[in-house]
Design a protein around this motif. Sequence first.
Motif, PDB file in Angstrom:
ATOM      1  N   PHE A 165     -23.690   6.900 -26.505  1.00 35.41           N
ATOM      2  CA  PHE A 165     -24.747   6.330 -25.664  1.00 35.41           C
ATOM      3  C   PHE A 165     -26.125   6.578 -26.281  1.00 35.41           C
ATOM      4  O   PHE A 165     -26.996   5.712 -26.230  1.00 35.41           O
ATOM      5  N   ALA A 166     -26.325   7.747 -26.878  1.00 35.29           N
ATOM      6  CA  ALA A 166     -27.588   8.002 -27.569  1.00 35.29           C
ATOM      7  C   ALA A 166     -27.778   7.023 -28.715  1.00 35.29           C
ATOM      8  O   ALA A 166     -28.881   6.496 -28.930  1.00 35.29           O
ATOM      9  N   LEU A 167     -26.696   6.739 -29.455  1.00 35.10           N
ATOM     10  CA  LEU A 167     -26.788   5.769 -30.550  1.00 35.10           C
ATOM     11  C   LEU A 167     -27.085   4.365 -30.014  1.00 35.10           C
ATOM     12  O   LEU A 167     -27.819   3.594 -30.650  1.00 35.10           O
ATOM     13  N   ALA A 168     -26.518   4.031 -28.852  1.00 43.21           N
ATOM     14  CA  ALA A 168     -26.836   2.737 -28.238  1.00 43.21           C
ATOM     15  C   ALA A 168     -28.319   2.653 -27.896  1.00 43.21           C
ATOM     16  O   ALA A 168     -28.975   1.628 -28.125  1.00 43.21           O
ATOM     17  N   MET A 169     -28.867   3.746 -27.350  1.00 41.05           N
ATOM     18  CA  MET A 169     -30.290   3.788 -27.038  1.00 41.05           C
ATOM     19  C   MET A 169     -31.150   3.728 -28.302  1.00 41.05           C
ATOM     20  O   MET A 169     -32.276   3.230 -28.284  1.00 41.05           O
ATOM     21  N   LEU A 170     -30.616   4.250 -29.397  1.00 43.16           N
ATOM     22  CA  LEU A 170     -31.333   4.206 -30.675  1.00 43.16           C
ATOM     23  C   LEU A 170     -31.163   2.861 -31.379  1.00 43.16           C
ATOM     24  O   LEU A 170     -31.727   2.637 -32.435  1.00 43.16           O
ATOM     25  N   THR A 171     -30.354   1.984 -30.770  1.00 37.90           N
ATOM     26  CA  THR A 171     -30.186   0.633 -31.292  1.00 37.90           C
ATOM     27  C   THR A 171     -31.044  -0.361 -30.530  1.00 37.90           C
ATOM     28  O   THR A 171     -31.707  -1.213 -31.118  1.00 37.90           O
ATOM     29  N   LYS A 172     -31.025  -0.245 -29.194  1.00 40.67           N
ATOM     30  CA  LYS A 172     -31.876  -1.111 -28.371  1.00 40.67           C
ATOM     31  C   LYS A 172     -32.074  -0.466 -27.006  1.00 40.67           C
ATOM     32  O   LYS A 172     -31.126   0.066 -26.412  1.00 40.67           O
ATOM     33  N   PHE A 173     -33.302  -0.532 -26.509  1.00 37.43           N
ATOM     34  CA  PHE A 173     -33.653   0.112 -25.244  1.00 37.43           C
ATOM     35  C   PHE A 173     -32.854  -0.457 -24.083  1.00 37.43           C
ATOM     36  O   PHE A 173     -32.620   0.214 -23.071  1.00 37.43           O
ATOM     37  N   GLN A 174     -32.368  -1.702 -24.218  1.00 37.21           N
ATOM     38  CA  GLN A 174     -31.605  -2.338 -23.149  1.00 37.21           C
ATOM     39  C   GLN A 174     -30.349  -1.554 -22.794  1.00 37.21           C
ATOM     40  O   GLN A 174     -29.811  -1.694 -21.688  1.00 37.21           O
ATOM     41  N   ALA A 175     -29.885  -0.705 -23.702  1.00 37.26           N
ATOM     42  CA  ALA A 175     -28.679   0.084 -23.440  1.00 37.26           C
ATOM     43  C   ALA A 175     -28.830   0.985 -22.228  1.00 37.26           C
ATOM     44  O   ALA A 175     -27.825   1.414 -21.633  1.00 37.26           O
ATOM     45  N   ILE A 176     -30.060   1.276 -21.813  1.00 36.59           N
ATOM     46  CA  ILE A 176     -30.302   2.123 -20.649  1.00 36.59           C
ATOM     47  C   ILE A 176     -29.681   1.523 -19.389  1.00 36.59           C
ATOM     48  O   ILE A 176     -29.469   2.222 -18.394  1.00 36.59           O
ATOM     49  N   THR A 177     -29.350   0.235 -19.440  1.00 33.51           N
ATOM     50  CA  THR A 177     -28.804  -0.466 -18.275  1.00 33.51           C
ATOM     51  C   THR A 177     -27.592   0.242 -17.678  1.00 33.51           C
ATOM     52  O   THR A 177     -27.450   0.321 -16.452  1.00 33.51           O
ATOM     53  N   VAL A 178     -26.701   0.763 -18.527  1.00 36.95           N
ATOM     54  CA  VAL A 178     -25.465   1.363 -17.996  1.00 36.95           C
ATOM     55  C   VAL A 178     -25.627   2.847 -17.667  1.00 36.95           C
ATOM     56  O   VAL A 178     -24.650   3.478 -17.237  1.00 36.95           O
ATOM     57  N   PHE A 179     -26.816   3.390 -17.829  1.00 36.84           N
ATOM     58  CA  PHE A 179     -26.991   4.809 -17.525  1.00 36.84           C
ATOM     59  C   PHE A 179     -26.673   5.143 -16.068  1.00 36.84           C
ATOM     60  O   PHE A 179     -26.063   6.192 -15.796  1.00 36.84           O
ATOM     61  N   PRO A 180     -27.053   4.309 -15.078  1.00 39.63           N
ATOM     62  CA  PRO A 180     -26.667   4.634 -13.696  1.00 39.63           C
ATOM     63  C   PRO A 180     -25.151   4.736 -13.509  1.00 39.63           C
ATOM     64  O   PRO A 180     -24.673   5.571 -12.729  1.00 39.63           O
ATOM     65  N   VAL A 181     -24.397   3.893 -14.202  1.00 44.29           N
ATOM     66  CA  VAL A 181     -22.933   3.956 -14.109  1.00 44.29           C
ATOM     67  C   VAL A 181     -22.427   5.289 -14.650  1.00 44.29           C
ATOM     68  O   VAL A 181     -21.610   5.972 -14.017  1.00 44.29           O
ATOM     69  N   ILE A 182     -22.920   5.668 -15.821  1.00 43.75           N
ATOM     70  CA  ILE A 182     -22.514   6.940 -16.427  1.00 43.75           C
ATOM     71  C   ILE A 182     -22.938   8.114 -15.548  1.00 43.75           C
ATOM     72  O   ILE A 182     -22.157   9.026 -15.271  1.00 43.75           O
ATOM     73  N   GLY A 183     -24.191   8.067 -15.081  1.00 40.00           N
ATOM     74  CA  GLY A 183     -24.726   9.170 -14.294  1.00 40.00           C
ATOM     75  C   GLY A 183     -23.992   9.376 -12.989  1.00 40.00           C
ATOM     76  O   GLY A 183     -23.629  10.514 -12.646  1.00 40.00           O
ATOM     77  N   ILE A 184     -23.751   8.299 -12.250  1.00 42.18           N
ATOM     78  CA  ILE A 184     -23.103   8.461 -10.950  1.00 42.18           C
ATOM     79  C   ILE A 184     -21.647   8.868 -11.122  1.00 42.18           C
ATOM     80  O   ILE A 184     -21.094   9.609 -10.294  1.00 42.18           O
ATOM     81  N   TRP A 185     -20.996   8.426 -12.189  1.00 38.72           N
ATOM     82  CA  TRP A 185     -19.607   8.860 -12.425  1.00 38.72           C
ATOM     83  C   TRP A 185     -19.555  10.367 -12.693  1.00 38.72           C
ATOM     84  O   TRP A 185     -18.697  11.065 -12.149  1.00 38.72           O
ATOM     85  N   LEU A 186     -20.473  10.862 -13.505  1.00 43.87           N
ATOM     86  CA  LEU A 186     -20.516  12.291 -13.791  1.00 43.87           C
ATOM     87  C   LEU A 186     -20.850  13.097 -12.528  1.00 43.87           C
ATOM     88  O   LEU A 186     -20.236  14.122 -12.250  1.00 43.87           O
ATOM     89  N   LEU A 187     -21.816  12.609 -11.752  1.00 43.86           N
ATOM     90  CA  LEU A 187     -22.210  13.314 -10.538  1.00 43.86           C
ATOM     91  C   LEU A 187     -21.128  13.248  -9.469  1.00 43.86           C
ATOM     92  O   LEU A 187     -20.958  14.186  -8.684  1.00 43.86           O
ATOM     93  N   THR A 188     -20.384  12.143  -9.423  1.00 43.03           N
ATOM     94  CA  THR A 188     -19.285  12.024  -8.466  1.00 43.03           C
ATOM     95  C   THR A 188     -18.203  13.046  -8.772  1.00 43.03           C
ATOM     96  O   THR A 188     -17.656  13.696  -7.860  1.00 43.03           O
ATOM     97  N   GLY A 189     -17.872  13.208 -10.065  1.00 44.23           N
ATOM     98  CA  GLY A 189     -16.900  14.229 -10.443  1.00 44.23           C
ATOM     99  C   GLY A 189     -17.375  15.622 -10.081  1.00 44.23           C
ATOM    100  O   GLY A 189     -16.592  16.478  -9.655  1.00 44.23           O
ATOM    101  N   LEU A 190     -18.698  15.842 -10.223  1.00 47.56           N
ATOM    102  CA  LEU A 190     -19.273  17.139  -9.871  1.00 47.56           C
ATOM    103  C   LEU A 190     -19.199  17.375  -8.366  1.00 47.56           C
ATOM    104  O   LEU A 190     -18.854  18.470  -7.900  1.00 47.56           O
ATOM    105  N   ALA A 191     -19.494  16.339  -7.589  1.00 45.49           N
ATOM    106  CA  ALA A 191     -19.536  16.494  -6.131  1.00 45.49           C
ATOM    107  C   ALA A 191     -18.143  16.581  -5.517  1.00 45.49           C
ATOM    108  O   ALA A 191     -17.900  17.383  -4.613  1.00 45.49           O
ATOM    109  N   LYS A 192     -17.204  15.758  -5.997  1.00 53.16           N
ATOM    110  CA  LYS A 192     -15.879  15.695  -5.385  1.00 53.16           C
ATOM    111  C   LYS A 192     -14.935  16.777  -5.889  1.00 53.16           C
ATOM    112  O   LYS A 192     -14.114  17.305  -5.138  1.00 53.16           O
ATOM    113  N   GLU A 193     -15.019  17.079  -7.188  1.00 51.67           N
ATOM    114  CA  GLU A 193     -14.023  17.966  -7.780  1.00 51.67           C
ATOM    115  C   GLU A 193     -14.628  19.207  -8.425  1.00 51.67           C
ATOM    116  O   GLU A 193     -13.904  19.988  -9.042  1.00 51.67           O
TER     117      GLU A 193
END
Length: 419
Positions: A178-206
């Motif tokens: 994902f860092a490499l995607a951001m270093l390729t084009k700023f538009q890659a930030i689009t999927v950060f909410p998906v990544i973030g909420i998945w990580l936080l959901t695992g933290l909250a539920k499990e």
Amino acid sequence: MNDPLELESIADKRKFAGFVILLVLCAAAVRLALAEQYPGFISDQRLFVQWMESVRDLGLGGAFAANGQINYPPLFLWIMSLYGDLLHALGISANAGSVSFKSLLILIDLAAIALVIKLASSVGNYNWRSFTIVLFALNPALMTDSAVWGQVDILHSMLMLLAVIWLPRRPFMSGIIFALAMLTKFQAITVFPVIGIWLLTGLAKERKFRPLLMWAAGFVCPWIATLGYFGAAGSLGKMISQAYTDAVGFYTSATMNAMNIWFYVMGTDPNTPDTEYMAIGITIRNFGFLLLFLAVVGICLYIYRSREESITVLLKASASLCLAFFMLPTEIHERYSIPALVFTLLVLLKDKKWTLPAGLLTLTVLMNLIIVLDDNVNYGTGVWMAIVNLFVLLWMFRSLWTGAGRDPVPAAAAKAGDA
């Protein structure tokens, strides 16, 4: 004695391997023919060639310091410099609008096809696996973006895809990619909410801390190297401003040739400055951001509530969010639809029902690129695409919510090919 079923399986694998080889050769041949026949968007390619020469002469740090026209992050520039070195060693000059430059883009396309073939290997149904690979490898919209137009949107799109797919099982590598995607084009930030909420959901539920920590560690590594390099070169500030901060709000039109809701669907002329106020007292730009925020909230709720298999959830959420990013904010360019198309095509590996949006997006993205290349963007040529794209976006959100409570697909069914 050999098992007949085992022999049949070996024969199927060999037949499929032969099919894949022929497909890749065909994909390369079609792209080379298109690159030779159509010069594409010369101004983009001319800039790329100029940046390539700047990096070869001055290095990445020196290029950003000396060339104020560079407005891409450094990874693609570095790849171009390697390609330029190869051409220089062979005594070949890269020229805008020619195969000499577009061959780099074709090589990136072929690498993307190889990755999709690998990702599709888990699909047990050979016919469906072949269909999805063909739809990606010979997708006319993706080929037009690279071999005809001369752009490299497939690169950050595939990095975004890989970062999402690796998230459940390889969070450290997901963070790096994902860092490499951001270093390729700023538009890659689009999927950060998906990544973030998945990580936080695992933290909250499990109470799983490790995936979040591993992902963050992976994400930081390429940035430490990049910031250290540009800091030592004395061009860190120039790189950050040119590749990231100055790119936001540079164009003020409601839409920059993107067939989204701001192309007459909302009753707004595409050339209207998005700084104008709407009837409800906020600017067009802020209203677009509000719509995108609501879409993000809805997608995050889907991720939190869904009981589908993790990869399926992540792919569907990413496809929907990438399309929402294309459809709802202002100042969007026509090519910003490529990540949405890539994710939608990969959802087919998990859910055949997404064939409809994959087909419709292929059509609208292709035609959007063509009318821009032909300088023929007007109400008559474009509004139907905006309406179809809006239908696809609404279809995706309906699909998310109808599948939010669905149980995961049993392993036996997945192996049987019920993707």
